[in-house]
Scaffold this motif. Sequence first.
Motif, PDB file in Angstrom:
ATOM      1  N   GLY A  28      -0.891  -8.963  -4.843  1.00  0.00           N
ATOM      2  CA  GLY A  28      -1.163  -8.948  -3.417  1.00  0.00           C
ATOM      3  C   GLY A  28      -2.181  -7.919  -2.982  1.00  0.00           C
ATOM      4  N   GLU A  29      -2.805  -7.204  -3.946  1.00  0.00           N
ATOM      5  CA  GLU A  29      -3.768  -6.159  -3.607  1.00  0.00           C
ATOM      6  C   GLU A  29      -5.168  -6.534  -4.087  1.00  0.00           C
ATOM      7  OE1 GLU A  29      -1.023  -2.131  -3.540  1.00  0.00           O
ATOM      8  OE2 GLU A  29      -2.199  -2.564  -5.341  1.00  0.00           O
ATOM      9  N   ALA A  30      -6.161  -5.972  -3.382  1.00  0.00           N
ATOM     10  CA  ALA A  30      -7.561  -6.157  -3.754  1.00  0.00           C
ATOM     11  C   ALA A  30      -8.213  -4.797  -3.954  1.00  0.00           C
ATOM     12  CB  ALA A  30      -8.302  -6.939  -2.677  1.00  0.00           C
ATOM     13  N   LEU A  31      -9.106  -4.719  -4.914  1.00  0.00           N
ATOM     14  CA  LEU A  31      -9.886  -3.521  -5.189  1.00  0.00           C
ATOM     15  C   LEU A  31     -11.357  -3.858  -5.022  1.00  0.00           C
ATOM     16  CD1 LEU A  31     -10.088  -0.571  -6.312  1.00  0.00           C
ATOM     17  CD2 LEU A  31     -10.312  -1.601  -8.578  1.00  0.00           C
ATOM     18  N   VAL A  32     -12.038  -3.153  -4.137  1.00  0.00           N
ATOM     19  CA  VAL A  32     -13.479  -3.328  -3.944  1.00  0.00           C
ATOM     20  C   VAL A  32     -14.196  -2.188  -4.654  1.00  0.00           C
ATOM     21  CG1 VAL A  32     -15.343  -3.358  -2.257  1.00  0.00           C
ATOM     22  CG2 VAL A  32     -13.217  -4.562  -1.772  1.00  0.00           C
ATOM     23  N   ILE A  33     -15.144  -2.542  -5.513  1.00  0.00           N
ATOM     24  CA  ILE A  33     -15.894  -1.570  -6.304  1.00  0.00           C
ATOM     25  C   ILE A  33     -17.274  -1.431  -5.693  1.00  0.00           C
ATOM     26  CG2 ILE A  33     -16.758  -1.001  -8.606  1.00  0.00           C
ATOM     27  CD1 ILE A  33     -14.548  -2.985  -9.640  1.00  0.00           C
ATOM     28  N   LYS A  34     -17.621  -0.206  -5.303  1.00  0.00           N
ATOM     29  CA  LYS A  34     -18.899   0.053  -4.643  1.00  0.00           C
ATOM     30  C   LYS A  34     -19.680   1.097  -5.420  1.00  0.00           C
ATOM     31  CE  LYS A  34     -17.404  -1.121   0.037  1.00  0.00           C
ATOM     32  NZ  LYS A  34     -17.348  -0.665   1.456  1.00  0.00           N
ATOM     33  N   PRO A 151      -4.092 -15.562 -11.989  1.00  0.00           N
ATOM     34  CA  PRO A 151      -3.606 -14.549 -11.044  1.00  0.00           C
ATOM     35  C   PRO A 151      -4.632 -13.485 -10.697  1.00  0.00           C
ATOM     36  CG  PRO A 151      -2.604 -14.234 -13.204  1.00  0.00           C
ATOM     37  CD  PRO A 151      -3.338 -15.526 -13.261  1.00  0.00           C
ATOM     38  N   VAL A 152      -5.638 -13.276 -11.556  1.00  0.00           N
ATOM     39  CA  VAL A 152      -6.631 -12.226 -11.319  1.00  0.00           C
ATOM     40  C   VAL A 152      -7.991 -12.871 -11.062  1.00  0.00           C
ATOM     41  CG1 VAL A 152      -7.757 -10.173 -12.250  1.00  0.00           C
ATOM     42  CG2 VAL A 152      -5.361 -10.639 -12.818  1.00  0.00           C
ATOM     43  N   TRP A 153      -8.617 -12.492  -9.947  1.00  0.00           N
ATOM     44  CA  TRP A 153      -9.987 -12.916  -9.647  1.00  0.00           C
ATOM     45  C   TRP A 153     -10.904 -11.724  -9.811  1.00  0.00           C
ATOM     46  CZ3 TRP A 153      -9.940 -16.356  -4.581  1.00  0.00           C
ATOM     47  CH2 TRP A 153      -9.204 -17.520  -4.836  1.00  0.00           C
ATOM     48  N   ILE A 154     -11.905 -11.845 -10.679  1.00  0.00           N
ATOM     49  CA  ILE A 154     -12.900 -10.803 -10.918  1.00  0.00           C
ATOM     50  C   ILE A 154     -14.222 -11.315 -10.369  1.00  0.00           C
ATOM     51  CG2 ILE A 154     -14.097  -9.452 -12.686  1.00  0.00           C
ATOM     52  CD1 ILE A 154     -11.588  -9.733 -14.434  1.00  0.00           C
ATOM     53  N   LEU A 155     -14.733 -10.669  -9.339  1.00  0.00           N
ATOM     54  CA  LEU A 155     -15.807 -11.221  -8.522  1.00  0.00           C
ATOM     55  C   LEU A 155     -16.977 -10.252  -8.446  1.00  0.00           C
ATOM     56  CD1 LEU A 155     -13.379 -12.177  -5.615  1.00  0.00           C
ATOM     57  CD2 LEU A 155     -14.143 -13.716  -7.442  1.00  0.00           C
ATOM     58  N   ARG A 180      -0.429 -15.237  -2.288  1.00  0.00           N
ATOM     59  CA  ARG A 180       0.277 -15.971  -3.340  1.00  0.00           C
ATOM     60  C   ARG A 180       0.719 -15.040  -4.474  1.00  0.00           C
ATOM     61  NH1 ARG A 180      -2.447 -21.238  -6.425  1.00  0.00           N
ATOM     62  NH2 ARG A 180      -0.554 -21.909  -7.532  1.00  0.00           N
ATOM     63  N   GLY A 181       0.406 -13.757  -4.344  1.00  0.00           N
ATOM     64  CA  GLY A 181       0.766 -12.798  -5.378  1.00  0.00           C
ATOM     65  C   GLY A 181      -0.340 -12.500  -6.347  1.00  0.00           C
ATOM     66  N   GLY A 182      -1.549 -12.967  -6.047  1.00  0.00           N
ATOM     67  CA  GLY A 182      -2.677 -12.710  -6.921  1.00  0.00           C
ATOM     68  C   GLY A 182      -3.260 -11.327  -6.740  1.00  0.00           C
ATOM     69  N   ILE A 183      -4.245 -11.027  -7.573  1.00  0.00           N
ATOM     70  CA  ILE A 183      -4.984  -9.766  -7.563  1.00  0.00           C
ATOM     71  C   ILE A 183      -6.467 -10.103  -7.509  1.00  0.00           C
ATOM     72  CG2 ILE A 183      -5.681  -7.807  -9.040  1.00  0.00           C
ATOM     73  CD1 ILE A 183      -2.786  -7.746 -10.084  1.00  0.00           C
ATOM     74  N   ALA A 184      -7.245  -9.323  -6.759  1.00  0.00           N
ATOM     75  CA  ALA A 184      -8.686  -9.550  -6.684  1.00  0.00           C
ATOM     76  C   ALA A 184      -9.424  -8.234  -6.879  1.00  0.00           C
ATOM     77  CB  ALA A 184      -9.069 -10.174  -5.348  1.00  0.00           C
ATOM     78  N   LEU A 185     -10.496  -8.285  -7.683  1.00  0.00           N
ATOM     79  CA  LEU A 185     -11.407  -7.158  -7.847  1.00  0.00           C
ATOM     80  C   LEU A 185     -12.807  -7.668  -7.544  1.00  0.00           C
ATOM     81  CD1 LEU A 185      -9.394  -7.262 -10.628  1.00  0.00           C
ATOM     82  CD2 LEU A 185     -10.237  -4.932 -10.742  1.00  0.00           C
TER      83      LEU A 185
END
Length: 214
Positions: A28-34, A151-155, A180-185
């Motif tokens: 349920g969390e997202a990490l934005v890399i800058k 479950p993991v989206w790497i974008l 939905r319980g996924g994770i995004a980076l």
Amino acid sequence: MRLVAEGLSAKRGEDLIFQDISFEIASGEALVIKGPNGSGKSTLLRVLAGLLPAEAGTAKLLAAAHPVERVGEAAHYLGHRNAMKRELTVEENLTFWKAFLGDFAGGAGLPVFEAVEAVGLGGIAHLPFGYLSAGQQRRMAMAKLLVVWRPVWILDEPTAALDVAAEAMFAGLVTAHLARGGIALAATHQPLGLKDVKELRMKGFEHAYPGEWA
């Protein structure tokens, strides 16, 4: 479910790009890399996706039912290229990916035409991918995230070539994935329209330790 990275370092050729990157994100969390160009954002994502080896450190997906040693096995990677054959129709491309990748345990992807509708391009799945505009191609590449459950989206710069309406659509897709319980980076220079995201700033190895939480 938690994605845990500990002490990651990576090289490009003989050059150390980043060193000692650690973070943790949960379902349920997202990490934005800058960070500035050349600071290692894309390299970090490729290491997490299993496309490049790490020089040091580990990244694991910790799940009670299905622990995964290699994050890439449970991840979608959307890079600068769309990973679609220009000569094949949109339907043929998405059908291939759906059959080739298969759903990760614990979820199911959308039927091809539902995924095309979800990215706002219903009615043109019969066209060759190469006929589409750059923005349409990017949206169809996003449909690949939907036809197969991962479950993991790497974008990597996911909203490149998108207009404002498409950016909002994509933010909705990511928000639904997290719900939905996924994770995004995501590595990006642009705001993604997501709420309550974690942030990792890459400074580049020439500035010593590159990663810090914001």
